[in-house]
Design an enzyme around this catalytic site. Structure first.
Site, PDB file in Angstrom:
ATOM      1  N   ASP A  25      16.493  63.846  34.652  1.00 18.30           N
ATOM      2  CA  ASP A  25      16.309  65.110  35.374  1.00 18.30           C
ATOM      3  C   ASP A  25      14.933  65.294  36.013  1.00 18.30           C
ATOM      4  O   ASP A  25      14.805  66.001  37.006  1.00 18.30           O
ATOM      5  CB  ASP A  25      16.566  66.295  34.430  1.00 18.30           C
ATOM      6  CG  ASP A  25      18.052  66.549  34.220  1.00 18.30           C
ATOM      7  OD1 ASP A  25      18.817  66.286  35.166  1.00 18.30           O
ATOM      8  OD2 ASP A  25      18.433  66.994  33.134  1.00 18.30           O
ATOM      9  N   LYS A  84       8.854  73.202  24.453  1.00 15.18           N
ATOM     10  CA  LYS A  84       9.719  72.104  24.911  1.00 15.18           C
ATOM     11  C   LYS A  84       9.445  71.911  26.391  1.00 15.18           C
ATOM     12  O   LYS A  84       9.475  72.885  27.159  1.00 15.18           O
ATOM     13  CB  LYS A  84      11.191  72.482  24.741  1.00 15.18           C
ATOM     14  CG  LYS A  84      11.775  72.099  23.401  1.00 15.18           C
ATOM     15  CD  LYS A  84      12.571  70.788  23.444  1.00 15.18           C
ATOM     16  CE  LYS A  84      12.676  70.151  22.074  1.00 15.18           C
ATOM     17  NZ  LYS A  84      13.687  70.764  21.226  1.00 15.18           N
ATOM     18  N   ILE A  85       9.192  70.682  26.803  1.00 13.23           N
ATOM     19  CA  ILE A  85       8.887  70.451  28.215  1.00 13.23           C
ATOM     20  C   ILE A  85      10.104  69.815  28.883  1.00 13.23           C
ATOM     21  O   ILE A  85      10.557  68.738  28.491  1.00 13.23           O
ATOM     22  CB  ILE A  85       7.603  69.618  28.348  1.00 13.23           C
ATOM     23  CG1 ILE A  85       6.491  70.405  27.615  1.00 13.23           C
ATOM     24  CG2 ILE A  85       7.279  69.389  29.824  1.00 13.23           C
ATOM     25  CD1 ILE A  85       5.112  69.886  27.728  1.00 13.23           C
ATOM     26  N   MET A  86      10.623  70.534  29.861  1.00 18.56           N
ATOM     27  CA  MET A  86      11.920  70.174  30.432  1.00 18.56           C
ATOM     28  C   MET A  86      11.819  68.906  31.294  1.00 18.56           C
ATOM     29  O   MET A  86      10.868  68.723  32.041  1.00 18.56           O
ATOM     30  CB  MET A  86      12.465  71.342  31.268  1.00 18.56           C
ATOM     31  CG  MET A  86      12.730  72.565  30.426  1.00 18.56           C
ATOM     32  SD  MET A  86      13.964  72.209  29.152  1.00 18.56           S
ATOM     33  CE  MET A  86      13.417  73.263  27.846  1.00 18.56           C
ATOM     34  N   ARG A 121      29.018  64.439  37.882  1.00 23.09           N
ATOM     35  CA  ARG A 121      29.494  64.234  36.506  1.00 23.09           C
ATOM     36  C   ARG A 121      30.977  64.541  36.342  1.00 23.09           C
ATOM     37  O   ARG A 121      31.631  64.075  35.404  1.00 23.09           O
ATOM     38  CB  ARG A 121      28.634  65.037  35.530  1.00 23.09           C
ATOM     39  CG  ARG A 121      28.939  64.877  34.052  1.00 23.09           C
ATOM     40  CD  ARG A 121      28.883  63.429  33.540  1.00 23.09           C
ATOM     41  NE  ARG A 121      27.590  62.795  33.706  1.00 23.09           N
ATOM     42  CZ  ARG A 121      26.568  62.868  32.868  1.00 23.09           C
ATOM     43  NH1 ARG A 121      26.700  63.570  31.765  1.00 23.09           N
ATOM     44  NH2 ARG A 121      25.425  62.236  33.105  1.00 23.09           N
ATOM     45  N   HIS A 131      14.985  62.384  25.136  1.00 26.63           N
ATOM     46  CA  HIS A 131      16.424  62.120  25.219  1.00 26.63           C
ATOM     47  C   HIS A 131      17.031  61.966  23.836  1.00 26.63           C
ATOM     48  O   HIS A 131      16.372  61.463  22.921  1.00 26.63           O
ATOM     49  CB  HIS A 131      16.705  60.853  26.044  1.00 26.63           C
ATOM     50  CG  HIS A 131      18.103  60.809  26.534  1.00 26.63           C
ATOM     51  ND1 HIS A 131      19.132  60.271  25.794  1.00 26.63           N
ATOM     52  CD2 HIS A 131      18.643  61.298  27.663  1.00 26.63           C
ATOM     53  CE1 HIS A 131      20.253  60.419  26.473  1.00 26.63           C
ATOM     54  NE2 HIS A 131      19.994  61.037  27.613  1.00 26.63           N
TER      55      HIS A 131
HETATM   56  C1  LIG Z   1      20.771  64.696  31.817  1.00 24.47           C
HETATM   57  C2  LIG Z   1      20.299  65.243  30.505  1.00 24.47           C
HETATM   58  O1  LIG Z   1      20.938  66.081  29.934  1.00 24.47           O
HETATM   59  S1  LIG Z   1      18.871  64.575  29.894  1.00 24.47           S
HETATM   60  C3  LIG Z   1      18.228  65.835  28.791  1.00 24.47           C
HETATM   61  C4  LIG Z   1      17.718  66.999  29.576  1.00 24.47           C
HETATM   62  N1  LIG Z   1      17.051  67.948  28.708  1.00 24.47           N
HETATM   63  C5  LIG Z   1      15.726  68.164  28.734  1.00 24.47           C
HETATM   64  O2  LIG Z   1      14.987  67.562  29.490  1.00 24.47           O
HETATM   65  C6  LIG Z   1      15.212  69.216  27.799  1.00 24.47           C
HETATM   66  C7  LIG Z   1      13.933  68.778  27.081  1.00 24.47           C
HETATM   67  N2  LIG Z   1      14.245  67.769  26.093  1.00 24.47           N
HETATM   68  C8  LIG Z   1      14.720  68.120  24.873  1.00 24.47           C
HETATM   69  O3  LIG Z   1      14.885  69.299  24.552  1.00 24.47           O
HETATM   70  C9  LIG Z   1      15.123  67.012  23.913  1.00 24.47           C
HETATM   71  O4  LIG Z   1      14.323  65.871  24.147  1.00 24.47           O
HETATM   72  C10 LIG Z   1      16.609  66.640  24.023  1.00 24.47           C
HETATM   73  C11 LIG Z   1      17.497  67.882  23.913  1.00 24.47           C
HETATM   74  C12 LIG Z   1      16.906  65.954  25.331  1.00 24.47           C
HETATM   75  C13 LIG Z   1      16.945  65.668  22.892  1.00 24.47           C
HETATM   76  O5  LIG Z   1      16.818  66.384  21.695  1.00 24.47           O
HETATM   77  P1  LIG Z   1      16.639  65.661  20.295  1.00 24.47           P
HETATM   78  O6  LIG Z   1      17.468  64.415  20.244  1.00 24.47           O
HETATM   79  O7  LIG Z   1      16.878  66.674  19.244  1.00 24.47           O
HETATM   80  O8  LIG Z   1      15.095  65.280  20.347  1.00 24.47           O
HETATM   81  P2  LIG Z   1      14.274  64.379  19.346  1.00 24.47           P
HETATM   82  O9  LIG Z   1      14.983  64.221  18.046  1.00 24.47           O
HETATM   83  O10 LIG Z   1      13.884  63.146  20.068  1.00 24.47           O
HETATM   84  O11 LIG Z   1      12.951  65.208  19.105  1.00 24.47           O
HETATM   85  C14 LIG Z   1      11.924  64.613  18.370  1.00 24.47           C
HETATM   86  C15 LIG Z   1      10.692  65.487  18.436  1.00 24.47           C
HETATM   87  O12 LIG Z   1      10.189  65.480  19.768  1.00 24.47           O
HETATM   88  C16 LIG Z   1      10.103  66.797  20.254  1.00 24.47           C
HETATM   89  N3  LIG Z   1      10.542  66.805  21.646  1.00 24.47           N
HETATM   90  C17 LIG Z   1      11.649  66.211  22.140  1.00 24.47           C
HETATM   91  N4  LIG Z   1      11.730  66.463  23.455  1.00 24.47           N
HETATM   92  C18 LIG Z   1      10.660  67.223  23.761  1.00 24.47           C
HETATM   93  C19 LIG Z   1      10.210  67.806  24.962  1.00 24.47           C
HETATM   94  N5  LIG Z   1      10.906  67.652  26.092  1.00 24.47           N
HETATM   95  N6  LIG Z   1       9.078  68.530  24.938  1.00 24.47           N
HETATM   96  C20 LIG Z   1       8.387  68.698  23.796  1.00 24.47           C
HETATM   97  N7  LIG Z   1       8.765  68.153  22.633  1.00 24.47           N
HETATM   98  C21 LIG Z   1       9.901  67.439  22.616  1.00 24.47           C
HETATM   99  C22 LIG Z   1      11.095  67.591  19.421  1.00 24.47           C
HETATM  100  O13 LIG Z   1      10.781  68.971  19.408  1.00 24.47           O
HETATM  101  C23 LIG Z   1      10.955  66.944  18.076  1.00 24.47           C
HETATM  102  O14 LIG Z   1       9.820  67.431  17.449  1.00 24.47           O
HETATM  103  P3  LIG Z   1       9.854  67.840  15.898  1.00 24.47           P
HETATM  104  O15 LIG Z   1      10.224  66.590  15.175  1.00 24.47           O
HETATM  105  O16 LIG Z   1       8.471  68.334  15.654  1.00 24.47           O
HETATM  106  O17 LIG Z   1      10.909  68.910  15.808  1.00 24.47           O
HETATM  107  O1  LIG Z   2      23.462  61.771  27.129  1.00 23.64           O
HETATM  108  C1  LIG Z   2      22.936  62.880  26.974  1.00 23.64           C
HETATM  109  O2  LIG Z   2      22.796  63.437  25.869  1.00 23.64           O
HETATM  110  C2  LIG Z   2      22.392  63.629  28.132  1.00 23.64           C
HETATM  111  C3  LIG Z   2      22.319  62.838  29.396  1.00 23.64           C
HETATM  112  O3  LIG Z   2      21.383  62.106  29.636  1.00 23.64           O
HETATM  113  C4  LIG Z   2      23.427  62.935  30.332  1.00 23.64           C
HETATM  114  O4  LIG Z   2      24.428  63.593  30.044  1.00 23.64           O
HETATM  115  O5  LIG Z   2      23.320  62.347  31.428  1.00 23.64           O
END
Ligand SMILES: CC(=O)SCCNC(=O)CCNC(=O)[C@H](O)C(C)(C)COP(=O)(O)OP(=O)(O)OC[C@H]1O[C@@H](n2cnc3c(N)ncnc32)[C@H](O)[C@@H]1OP(=O)(O)O
Ligand SMILES: O=C([O-])CC(=O)C(=O)O
Length: 375
Positions: free
Chosen positions: A312, A255-257, A337, A261
């Site tokens: 982020d 997972k790449i941070m 927030r 979304h």
């Molecule tokens: C302000 C905020 O909170 S914004 C979010 C901050 N979080 C991150 O940046 C963490 C990295 N991102 C993630 O883990 C996810 O994209 C989340 C948690 C934000 C959303 O999760 P979900 O809605 O479950 O993701 P989604 O359904 O779009 O995933 C689809 C596919 O893409 C992949 N994917 C989604 N995000 C990523 C990522 N950042 N890196 C690699 N692969 C990813 C998933 O593993 C999934 O693959 P699969 O079908 O083989 O399992």
């Molecule tokens: O809406 C979400 O799931 C995460 C997000 O981007 C936020 O909280 O700003």
């Protein structure tokens, strides 16, 4: 406009869990609106206090309302002595999100919300005190000083940097902090906000709601992603190295941070705004590595996976260029927030039913308890 994904499946995705008049995500404007105002326009035209006031009190303030609000918040920056004593006992190695969680909880012991009539004053107090809490602890444990937390800075963003660095920030940094706090302020039913609403639905006090929300925001899949993104990009010494490493991470299915979304399908409207400011800050500090590395990461993720930067990712380089230590990134998110969380708590309380979903049972059929000798 940043459209919405097809929403279904685990994680309550796509389920309507309540009503809100606070924001829309992936529905109109650039993709994010607060009470009908586009977030990019708010980030362009407002200071954070105007947006905080609008979320917490319902309307954008007039000039005299804004002046009074800023004066009120400035007057609430001091910390009670017992809270300072608690902060001084938390080790330097603690994560600052844990410090803020404890600080919020302790404040709730010292200045307990006795009635929901106090909710606006309690939210304003936390808004003013959180930058003081985190920086008081940080400066005490890292620089060995007991700072005076009552500055005369006009904005929370300027105040935060002033406490952290011991000097007033320049105009560019103050502007970027205001933009950042506006971008992070509110986002509908994200995990931390939902945590706050679940807690509010039991008619609990506001400090409990916010303490729980801080814990939810801390994780790397949510607010903690800005710190995790920084840890990743500072390990890359050039865009080519970044590309090579990212390709290896994708091959390993890491997972790449800072990417992807839960709701947006093609872009996060906050990214273009903070990316623009990260570029300006890179020019300001003469950076020719971190910003180009970040841009390459964005290109690779889109090219390979159609995954885009969320709010982020470019926050990481922007904060870094302002000299903010990585471990304080997510606490800044909290300072913003908090407005969205508190506004959702008010909304939940105003039209409440306890949040209590059902579970699909996957365990054993009904059976009898064997005697202990027979187990
Ligand atoms: C302000 C905020 O909170 S914004 C979010 C901050 N979080 C991150 O940046 C963490 C990295 N991102 C993630 O883990 C996810 O994209 C989340 C948690 C934000 C959303 O999760 P979900 O809605 O479950 O993701 P989604 O359904 O779009 O995933 C689809 C596919 O893409 C992949 N994917 C989604 N995000 C990523 C990522 N950042 N890196 C690699 N692969 C990813 C998933 O593993 C999934 O693959 P699969 O079908 O083989 O399992
Ligand atoms: O809406 C979400 O799931 C995460 C997000 O981007 C936020 O909280 O700003």
């Amino acid at each position: 406009m940043a459209g919405q994904k097809e929403l279904s499946g685990a994680g309550l995705r796509g389920q309507v869990a309540g009503k809100t008049a606070l924001s829309t995500v992936g529905k109109s404007g650039s993709g994010l609106t607060y009470r009908g105002y586009d977030v990019s326009e708010l980030a362009d035209k407002c200071i954070f206090e105007e947006v905080a006031y609008m979320l917490l009190y319902g309307n954008l303030p007039t000039q005299s309302e804004l002046d009074a609000y800023q004066t009120k918040l400035k007057g609430l920056r001091g910390l009670p002595q017992p809270l300072k004593e608690v902060l001084e006992r938390i080790p330097a190695e603690a994560h600052p999100m844990d410090v803020l969680r404890t600080g919020c909880s302790m404040l709730g012991n010292l200045e307990t919300e006795m009635s929901f009539d106090e909710e606006n004053d309690q939210a304003d107090r936390m808004l003013a005190a959180f930058p003081s809490i985190i920086n008081y602890w940080y400066r005490f444990t890292h620089d060995n000083v007991r700072i005076e937390t009552e500055t005369d800075d006009e904005t929370i963003g300027g105040h935060f940097l002033h406490l952290l660095k011991g000097e007033k920030p320049n105009e560019l940094h103050t502007k970027v902090m205001n933009v950042s706090l506006i971008l992070y302020a509110e986002h509908e039913f994200n995990a931390s906000t939902f945590t706050a609403r679940v807690c509010a639905s039991t008619l609990s006090d506001i400090h409990s709601c916010i303490t729980g929300a801080i814990g939810s925001l801390r994780g790397h899949l949510h607010g903690g992603a800005n710190e995790a993104a920084m840890d990743m990009i500072e390990g890359f010494s050039s865009p080519d190295e970044a590309e090579k490493e990212m390709m290896a991470m994708l091959a390993r299915k890491d997972k790449i941070m800072g990417f992807g979304h839960a709701i947006y399908s093609e872009s996060d409207p906050r990214n273009i705004v903070i990316k623009g400011w990260a570029e300006k800050l890179a020019a300001d500090v003469g950076d020719d590595v971190l910003y180009p590395v970040s841009v390459r990461c964005e290109e690779v993720m889109w090219r390979e996976k159609k995954l885009f930067c969320n709010a982020d990712f470019f926050h990481a380089s922007a904060y870094h260029f302002m000299g903010i230590p990585t471990k304080l990134f997510t606490p800044i998110f909290v300072c913003s927030r908090l407005t969205g969380w508190a506004a959702h708590v008010f909304e939940q309380r105003a039209n409440n039913r306890i949040i209590r979903p059902s579970a699909e049972y996957t365990g054993e059929e009904l059976r009898s308890v064997p005697e202990i000798s027979a187990r």
